[in-house]
Motif scaffolding. Sequence first.
Motif, PDB file in Angstrom:
ATOM      1  N   SER A 169     -16.037   3.537 -13.895  1.00  0.00           N
ATOM      2  CA  SER A 169     -15.379   4.787 -13.521  1.00  0.00           C
ATOM      3  C   SER A 169     -14.842   4.749 -12.094  1.00  0.00           C
ATOM      4  N   PHE A 170     -15.372   3.857 -11.274  1.00  0.00           N
ATOM      5  CA  PHE A 170     -14.881   3.702  -9.904  1.00  0.00           C
ATOM      6  C   PHE A 170     -13.376   3.463  -9.877  1.00  0.00           C
ATOM      7  N   TRP A 171     -12.854   2.792 -10.916  1.00  0.00           N
ATOM      8  CA  TRP A 171     -11.455   2.386 -10.919  1.00  0.00           C
ATOM      9  C   TRP A 171     -10.536   3.437 -11.530  1.00  0.00           C
ATOM     10  N   ASN A 172     -11.088   4.452 -12.168  1.00  0.00           N
ATOM     11  CA  ASN A 172     -10.233   5.425 -12.854  1.00  0.00           C
ATOM     12  C   ASN A 172      -9.279   6.141 -11.908  1.00  0.00           C
ATOM     13  N   GLU A 173      -9.778   6.611 -10.772  1.00  0.00           N
ATOM     14  CA  GLU A 173      -8.897   7.326  -9.856  1.00  0.00           C
ATOM     15  C   GLU A 173      -7.950   6.385  -9.129  1.00  0.00           C
ATOM     16  N   ARG A 174      -8.185   5.088  -9.230  1.00  0.00           N
ATOM     17  CA  ARG A 174      -7.325   4.079  -8.620  1.00  0.00           C
ATOM     18  C   ARG A 174      -6.377   3.476  -9.647  1.00  0.00           C
ATOM     19  N   SER A 175      -6.173   4.196 -10.745  1.00  0.00           N
ATOM     20  CA  SER A 175      -5.296   3.768 -11.828  1.00  0.00           C
ATOM     21  C   SER A 175      -4.137   4.731 -11.948  1.00  0.00           C
ATOM     22  N   TYR A 176      -2.915   4.219 -11.893  1.00  0.00           N
ATOM     23  CA  TYR A 176      -1.731   5.075 -11.980  1.00  0.00           C
ATOM     24  C   TYR A 176      -1.016   4.964 -13.318  1.00  0.00           C
ATOM     25  N   VAL A 177      -1.169   3.834 -14.000  1.00  0.00           N
ATOM     26  CA  VAL A 177      -0.400   3.593 -15.223  1.00  0.00           C
ATOM     27  C   VAL A 177      -0.683   4.662 -16.274  1.00  0.00           C
ATOM     28  N   LYS A 178      -1.950   4.980 -16.474  1.00  0.00           N
ATOM     29  CA  LYS A 178      -2.286   5.941 -17.528  1.00  0.00           C
ATOM     30  C   LYS A 178      -1.829   7.359 -17.183  1.00  0.00           C
ATOM     31  N   LYS A 179      -1.448   7.604 -15.925  1.00  0.00           N
ATOM     32  CA  LYS A 179      -1.021   8.938 -15.504  1.00  0.00           C
ATOM     33  C   LYS A 179       0.503   9.083 -15.480  1.00  0.00           C
ATOM     34  N   TYR A 232       0.839  -1.202   0.000  1.00  0.00           N
ATOM     35  CA  TYR A 232       0.000   0.000   0.000  1.00  0.00           C
ATOM     36  C   TYR A 232       0.874   1.253   0.000  1.00  0.00           C
ATOM     37  N   ASP A 233       1.960   1.230   0.793  1.00  0.00           N
ATOM     38  CA  ASP A 233       2.872   2.366   0.841  1.00  0.00           C
ATOM     39  C   ASP A 233       3.482   2.625  -0.534  1.00  0.00           C
ATOM     40  N   GLY A 234       3.801   1.543  -1.248  1.00  0.00           N
ATOM     41  CA  GLY A 234       4.342   1.697  -2.587  1.00  0.00           C
ATOM     42  C   GLY A 234       3.351   2.317  -3.543  1.00  0.00           C
ATOM     43  N   SER A 235       2.079   1.947  -3.399  1.00  0.00           N
ATOM     44  CA  SER A 235       1.060   2.546  -4.260  1.00  0.00           C
ATOM     45  C   SER A 235       0.911   4.033  -3.958  1.00  0.00           C
ATOM     46  N   LEU A 236       1.070   4.429  -2.687  1.00  0.00           N
ATOM     47  CA  LEU A 236       0.995   5.845  -2.342  1.00  0.00           C
ATOM     48  C   LEU A 236       2.170   6.617  -2.937  1.00  0.00           C
ATOM     49  N   ALA A 237       3.340   5.997  -3.002  1.00  0.00           N
ATOM     50  CA  ALA A 237       4.477   6.652  -3.655  1.00  0.00           C
ATOM     51  C   ALA A 237       4.187   6.870  -5.133  1.00  0.00           C
ATOM     52  N   MET A 238       3.655   5.851  -5.794  1.00  0.00           N
ATOM     53  CA  MET A 238       3.357   5.985  -7.222  1.00  0.00           C
ATOM     54  C   MET A 238       2.221   6.968  -7.466  1.00  0.00           C
ATOM     55  N   ASP A 254       1.718  -8.370 -12.635  1.00  0.00           N
ATOM     56  CA  ASP A 254       1.248  -7.475 -13.697  1.00  0.00           C
ATOM     57  C   ASP A 254       1.201  -6.028 -13.220  1.00  0.00           C
ATOM     58  N   HIS A 255       1.242  -5.796 -11.911  1.00  0.00           N
ATOM     59  CA  HIS A 255       1.297  -4.422 -11.408  1.00  0.00           C
ATOM     60  C   HIS A 255       2.644  -3.781 -11.763  1.00  0.00           C
ATOM     61  N   PHE A 256       3.736  -4.497 -11.538  1.00  0.00           N
ATOM     62  CA  PHE A 256       5.021  -3.884 -11.880  1.00  0.00           C
ATOM     63  C   PHE A 256       5.165  -3.766 -13.393  1.00  0.00           C
ATOM     64  N   SER A 257       4.719  -4.787 -14.144  1.00  0.00           N
ATOM     65  CA  SER A 257       5.001  -4.797 -15.582  1.00  0.00           C
ATOM     66  C   SER A 257       4.267  -3.683 -16.315  1.00  0.00           C
ATOM     67  N   LYS A 258       3.014  -3.468 -16.006  1.00  0.00           N
ATOM     68  CA  LYS A 258       2.264  -2.408 -16.689  1.00  0.00           C
ATOM     69  C   LYS A 258       2.861  -1.040 -16.379  1.00  0.00           C
ATOM     70  N   PHE A 259       3.269  -0.851 -15.131  1.00  0.00           N
ATOM     71  CA  PHE A 259       3.896   0.407 -14.740  1.00  0.00           C
ATOM     72  C   PHE A 259       5.250   0.560 -15.433  1.00  0.00           C
ATOM     73  N   TRP A 260       6.018  -0.523 -15.458  1.00  0.00           N
ATOM     74  CA  TRP A 260       7.339  -0.494 -16.081  1.00  0.00           C
ATOM     75  C   TRP A 260       7.243  -0.191 -17.573  1.00  0.00           C
ATOM     76  N   TYR A 261       6.301  -0.833 -18.259  1.00  0.00           N
ATOM     77  CA  TYR A 261       6.130  -0.559 -19.684  1.00  0.00           C
ATOM     78  C   TYR A 261       5.804   0.920 -19.908  1.00  0.00           C
ATOM     79  N   ALA A 262       4.957   1.489 -19.054  1.00  0.00           N
ATOM     80  CA  ALA A 262       4.592   2.904 -19.191  1.00  0.00           C
ATOM     81  C   ALA A 262       5.788   3.808 -18.898  1.00  0.00           C
ATOM     82  N   LEU A 263       6.605   3.452 -17.912  1.00  0.00           N
ATOM     83  CA  LEU A 263       7.811   4.232 -17.631  1.00  0.00           C
ATOM     84  C   LEU A 263       8.731   4.251 -18.852  1.00  0.00           C
ATOM     85  N   ALA A 264       8.882   3.099 -19.496  1.00  0.00           N
ATOM     86  CA  ALA A 264       9.746   3.020 -20.680  1.00  0.00           C
ATOM     87  C   ALA A 264       9.194   3.866 -21.819  1.00  0.00           C
TER      88      ALA A 264
END
Length: 630
Positions: free
Chosen positions: A284-294, A203-209, A316-326
């Motif tokens: 739409s409930f999940w939109n604000e709980r999505s970090y990858v697209k941001k 959870y702390d990691g999600s708050l950092a992201m 899949d949490h790390f991979s989707k984020f990692w792909y977006a970072l790249a």
Amino acid sequence: MGRISRLWRAGIAVLPVAALAVVGAAPQALAIDTPAIVVQDGVTQPVFGYADAIRERLFIDSTFDSDKDGLRDIIAFDVMRPKATANGLKVPVVMDASPYYSTVCRGNESECKADLDGDGLLDKWPLFYDNYFVPRGYAVILLDMVGTNNSTGCPTTNANEDNLSAKQAINWLNGRATARNAAGQVVKADWHNGKTGMIGKSYDGSLAMSTAVTGVKGLTTIVPISGPTEYYDYVRSNGVITRGNSYVASLANTVTNPERRDYCKPTRDAMAAADGDETGDYTSFWNERSYVKKVPNMTASVLLYHGLNDDNVRPDHFSKFWYALAENNVPRKLWLSQEGHVDPFDSRRAVWVNTLHRWFDFWLQGVQNGIMEEPRVDLERSADVWETYADWPVPGKAETEILLQPGTTGAGGLGLVPTAKPVNGAFQDNPTQSQNTMILNPDTVQPNRLAFLSAPLTAPLHISGTPVVQLRATADQTDTNLGAILVDYGTAERVNHRASGEGIITLETSDCWGETSPTDDGCYKQTQKRVATSDLELVTKGIMDAQNRQSIRIAVPLVPGEAYNYSFPLLPEDYVFEPGHRIGVIIVGSYSQYSSQADQTRANIEVALKSSNIVLPVVGGTAAAHAAGL
């Protein structure tokens, strides 16, 4: 003789905070008592006190009202900084924002925040960050997420109120918000050098992201450890509910202080009413709980860590984020381990602390230590055996189609068991079938699965990335689930991540990382890898709701007997199948140990064998697959 004069004569480089460069002037030209960061051997040194560090508890008005009481929520945070910051030392901040400090608590030893003498200041600080980094010229902030511990309001499980909690403190650090102490006095961060790094597990990691994707100025780097990046994926997978109904509200209840749980029930009820459990679809409930697209908003660099066998926050949490970072050229590094939901401090302690130290020194103190010129990826291949790569997925991987076919194995694909040549593979969905039943005895025909096997491999086969299963199938019901499992059938010693401890054993011996005070030390129990020899390894898996074959947003019922194309990803992996082992792909309907939502239709399913395959991200592509006998 002042500290700087002594250090200079000892041959240690001294970095004045304003310049952050090795001083070249004669010793007598320096102000004797000027506080300064000290660098030796490429890293900051512990030249500041810990027991005498300044400790504060501060409160800041937020911009939101999570409990709808008509008042803006107040975010509380605890600060520890070197005493020298009262005499002109400018330091960066290492921040861990968390909802857990008074409930689940932090680390392998479940450390909670504790004010032992009742003076309103922390005496016991969870984790080693304070013990280690404060003496090296950092401030440490442990922030209570909205609705937890000393903060007001109610938790919203990764909604905007949670996500913006830490941003308030970063704004204060950079002069854009007002904080007060318990007496109501305004307190300024005139000791801050303008740079903050956030770190945290789960959870702390999600708050950092979530803080980083706001683009807030002053957040320079983040170190997310096994954190959710798409909360839909934490409780769903391709339309299938993977955790119990109203899980989002349940987690909010867990992190709320017990005496406030009744008060926060209306907030939880509102979440439960909006989470879409009745369908499992993306809303739409999940939109604000999505970090990858941001991720395009980010200005912070990222040191990302995840366990490849994490069955809590799945890979899949790390991979989707990692792909977006790249895709967005974000400065980044990645660690992937063989454990489950385990902190790298308990997986590869000494190397992790050294890496984290150098990472923060580079990004927050400006120490030119070369860390960004080193290989981007550290990956644990087997227990305590680490490899480095230029990137992930490993360069040279190519999406390679492996047929799921009738007939004998080893003829360019994986053969259906038995080796007769049917046109279709037929089985019945069984919502109570166990994972062991699915993957054991692969050479035996079973009524509730299809098993496809390769011949023994003739060379190693390395996959790196996200496999995808592509099926052409019919069902005799209007709905069913589909699941797929990639298995390595072959005896080897492996990290036993499915046993207690998720791949580690906690020992009785301890080691220490940092300085101590009378009430807090930096000593923690050591760990070792839990290993076992096994005849198979579940490499990765995936599921989907057949009604969500077109989109996770829209469910479309099946027409019984009509064939459809299904394509769904398995969890990302980096894995080497050894020579002599066999690759297995198991196809099922419901998958009870992956999902809390078994489909009860018990549909009869037929898979068109000549039109179905698994696409593996093979390092070396088709040539490597052929060399291995596929």
